[in-house]
Design a protein around this motif. Structure first.
Motif, PDB file in Angstrom:
ATOM      1  N   PHE A 180      13.187  19.511  14.946  1.00  0.00           N
ATOM      2  CA  PHE A 180      12.874  18.257  14.244  1.00  0.00           C
ATOM      3  C   PHE A 180      13.063  18.406  12.741  1.00  0.00           C
ATOM      4  O   PHE A 180      13.640  17.526  12.089  1.00  0.00           O
ATOM      5  CB  PHE A 180      11.427  17.838  14.543  1.00  0.00           C
ATOM      6  N   ALA A 181      12.574  19.531  12.189  1.00  0.00           N
ATOM      7  CA  ALA A 181      12.629  19.697  10.735  1.00  0.00           C
ATOM      8  C   ALA A 181      14.077  19.850  10.271  1.00  0.00           C
ATOM      9  O   ALA A 181      14.507  19.185   9.326  1.00  0.00           O
ATOM     10  CB  ALA A 181      11.791  20.911  10.322  1.00  0.00           C
ATOM     11  N   ASN A 237      10.346  26.919  12.032  1.00  0.00           N
ATOM     12  CA  ASN A 237       9.027  26.925  12.645  1.00  0.00           C
ATOM     13  C   ASN A 237       8.316  28.242  12.309  1.00  0.00           C
ATOM     14  O   ASN A 237       8.524  28.783  11.225  1.00  0.00           O
ATOM     15  CB  ASN A 237       9.228  26.713  14.157  1.00  0.00           C
ATOM     16  N   GLU A 289      22.046  27.181  14.333  1.00  0.00           N
ATOM     17  CA  GLU A 289      20.958  27.214  15.321  1.00  0.00           C
ATOM     18  C   GLU A 289      21.112  28.482  16.167  1.00  0.00           C
ATOM     19  O   GLU A 289      22.191  28.766  16.687  1.00  0.00           O
ATOM     20  CB  GLU A 289      21.008  25.943  16.194  1.00  0.00           C
ATOM     21  N   VAL A 322      20.854  33.371  12.272  1.00  0.00           N
ATOM     22  CA  VAL A 322      20.970  34.032  10.973  1.00  0.00           C
ATOM     23  C   VAL A 322      20.291  35.394  11.084  1.00  0.00           C
ATOM     24  O   VAL A 322      19.123  35.486  11.480  1.00  0.00           O
ATOM     25  CB  VAL A 322      20.310  33.180   9.866  1.00  0.00           C
ATOM     26  N   SER A 371       5.697  17.832  24.541  1.00  0.00           N
ATOM     27  CA  SER A 371       5.310  16.710  25.408  1.00  0.00           C
ATOM     28  C   SER A 371       5.830  15.377  24.909  1.00  0.00           C
ATOM     29  O   SER A 371       5.639  14.349  25.560  1.00  0.00           O
ATOM     30  CB  SER A 371       3.786  16.651  25.548  1.00  0.00           C
ATOM     31  N   PHE A 395       5.052  13.418  22.192  1.00  0.00           N
ATOM     32  CA  PHE A 395       4.234  12.402  21.522  1.00  0.00           C
ATOM     33  C   PHE A 395       4.463  12.473  20.017  1.00  0.00           C
ATOM     34  O   PHE A 395       4.041  13.425  19.364  1.00  0.00           O
ATOM     35  CB  PHE A 395       2.745  12.626  21.821  1.00  0.00           C
ATOM     36  N   THR A 402       6.658  17.079  16.144  1.00  0.00           N
ATOM     37  CA  THR A 402       7.669  16.023  16.247  1.00  0.00           C
ATOM     38  C   THR A 402       7.600  15.144  14.997  1.00  0.00           C
ATOM     39  O   THR A 402       8.623  14.826  14.396  1.00  0.00           O
ATOM     40  CB  THR A 402       7.425  15.151  17.493  1.00  0.00           C
ATOM     41  N   GLN A 460       4.095  23.136  11.284  1.00  0.00           N
ATOM     42  CA  GLN A 460       3.814  21.691  11.400  1.00  0.00           C
ATOM     43  C   GLN A 460       2.403  21.406  11.919  1.00  0.00           C
ATOM     44  O   GLN A 460       2.061  20.256  12.174  1.00  0.00           O
ATOM     45  CB  GLN A 460       4.852  21.021  12.316  1.00  0.00           C
TER      46      GLN A 460
END
Ligand code: FAD
Length: 450
Positions: free
Chosen positions: A47-48, A249, A69, A220, A82, A84, A390, A385
């Motif tokens: 997401f980030a 993350n 990635e 990386v 999940s 949300f 999300t 986060q």
């Protein structure tokens, strides 16, 4: 060349995410096999990272952006959650969702900006409905403990002037087909996503724009400062960039930053096989719904009816893993817990099994701040986060992109305030012992909510 950072690659999460497995197969984008030069490098396509890339493109349409990635898109936590995207206060580390009013109002505005940002991309790029659905959610209560949590939450929402609707046991049964729940609290502002589909669509949308290349399976392994630029080395190529955003993350620690300041929590989820017509009739209820637990440590429950058929998805149990590694037998035993959780709610579906069970990581700090900011000249972090990845991952990506491009003055999230450093953790083994004891106690206290 100075400041060489050797990146320690960590093992991936366990089990195949049902969200990804039920989608049609997708060929991964090429991995990086050469040396390239760009304006911005984003590391991590969750997401980030993907939100950062989209925001960079909005701010500087001519900039050349590269995303690296380590795995395939949606294999990591972004495709394992999940789904949300919650607008309201949702501090997982605390015992309830009710917090301090002014901080909550600021957080709500930031979360809504993130949901609107995601919704605009979904609209502009024609994501399927199941990828992003602004349908709201229900905080489900299965016991007096859960009902007390919902009552406290309702009082807090009232004080904040936020709309909500209380549901009784019958109304809950009409939604989910089960008489397990005693009540619920519905709020309208959450968007529910099919996480793997959303992340796949977002990756395509970002890559579909001019000057943005995504390389998958391209971890990386080393990052070094060379004059005014950064050079990121992968197994078979390198990217040289003026600015780098690390959107990895909790794995930001493996780049040597925020060591002993981040808590790594594993969450677990299971998805049933597709139900047949007879089972769907026995189930009753609405075609799609999303329940978050009234007690933060309780179970999340979703029913989906998209391209993968009608299925139910359960998420519960969490474990603290300072080393980020997880034994397979942990997942196997939690899979049994999920089956029990499911059959307690749906005794009318005794032959329905779980087809997929998986783990995934989230990252928390003790003082509930992001690990977000400039680490070295031209090197930015958009990590940690605090559970709501999300939404808050999207905010972190937006903010990091604005910092990196020198556009913080025109921020989409003016409520964002520079963060304190994540607090130091207690020394080991006390940290792990303490965190595990708190989790076990809260799980025991949650009773039927689990
Ligand atoms: C079962 C479960 C349920 C959850 N439910 C919810 C929910 O309902 N709502 C919610 O908001 N959050 C939920 N979460 C949390 C959420 O998934 C995470 O907080 C979120 O994915 C974090 O987003 P991110 O972009 O920061 O990181 P990630 O999604 O982890 O993305 C980081 C990416 O960086 C890549 N990477 C790491 N190291 C490197 C490297 N060296 N080189 C290149 N790439 C690298 C990784 O492969 C990964 O794809 C849940 C998590 C789990 C596991």
């Amino acid at each position: 060349m100075a400041a060489v950072i050797a990146v320690e690659l960590k093992p991936a999460d366990l089990g195949r995410s049902g969200w990804d497995a039920i989608l049609p197969g997708r060929a991964a984008k090429a991995s990086l096999e050469h040396d390239i030069d760009c304006d911005y490098l984003v590391v991590g396509a969750g997401f980030a990272g993907l939100s950062a890339a989209w925001r960079l493109r909005q701010l500087d349409a001519q900039a050349r952006i590269v995303i690296l990635e380590a795995q395939q898109v949606a294999s990591g936590p972004a495709g394992r959650n999940s789904g949300f995207m919650i607008d309201l206060p949702h501090a997982l580390a605390s015992g309830s969702y009710a917090g301090d009013d002014s901080a909550d109002r600021r957080n709500i505005r930031m979360n809504r900006t993130a949901i609107a940002f995601a919704g605009n991309i979904a609209g502009e790029c024609n994501f399927p409905d199941e990828a992003f659905d602004p349908c709201g959610k229900i905080n489900a209560a299965a016991s007096p403990v859960g009902t007390a949590h919902n009552s406290a939450y309702a009082r807090h929402l009232e004080a904040l002037g936020e709309p909500f609707e209380l549901l009784d046991a019958d109304a809950m049964q009409r939604v989910c087909g089960s008489d397990y729940y005693q009540g619920g609290l519905r709020t309208p502002g959450t968007a529910i996503i099919q996480p793997a589909l959303y992340v796949r669509c977002l990756a395509d949308a970002v890559q579909g724009r001019a000057h943005c290349d995504l390389f998958e399976n391209s971890a990386v392994q080393q990052l070094a400062r060379n004059g005014e630029r950064w050079v990121a080395q992968t197994a078979r190529g390198s990217v040289t960039a003026a600015r780098v955003i690390l959107a990895v993350n909790g794995l930001i620690e493996s780049f040597g930053f925020y060591r002993h300041r981040l808590m790594h929590i594993n969450l677990y989820a299971s998805m049933t096989r597709a139900l047949d017509a007879g089972e769907i009739a026995a189930l009753g209820g609405e075609a799609r719904f999303g329940f978050t637990p009234s007690d933060p440590i309780g179970s999340t429950l979703r029913r989906i009816d998209g391209s993968g058929g009608t299925r139910l998805v359960i998420r519960n149990r969490c474990t603290y893993e300072a080393s980020l590694t997880l034994p397979q037998n942990r997942l196997d035993s939690i899979a049994q817990d999920h089956l029990r959780t499911f059959h307690a709610r749906y005794p009318m579906l005794p032959r329905v099994e779980m087809e997929y069970c998986w783990s995934g990581r989230l990252c928390l700090s003790r003082n509930e701040v992001w690990a977000l900011g400039e680490l070295h000249p031209g090197l930015y972090s958009a990590c940690c986060q605090n559970g709501l990845g999300t939404t808050r991952g999207t905010v972190a990506g937006i903010v990091a992109a604005e910092m990196a491009s020198g556009c913080s003055g025109q921020s989409l999230v003016p409520d964002y305030q520079p963060q304190a450093l994540p607090s130091r953790l207690f020394p080991e083994p006390f940290m792990t012992l303490g965190a595990r004891s708190v989790i076990r106690f809260r799980e025991w206290q949650a009773g039927r909510e689990l």
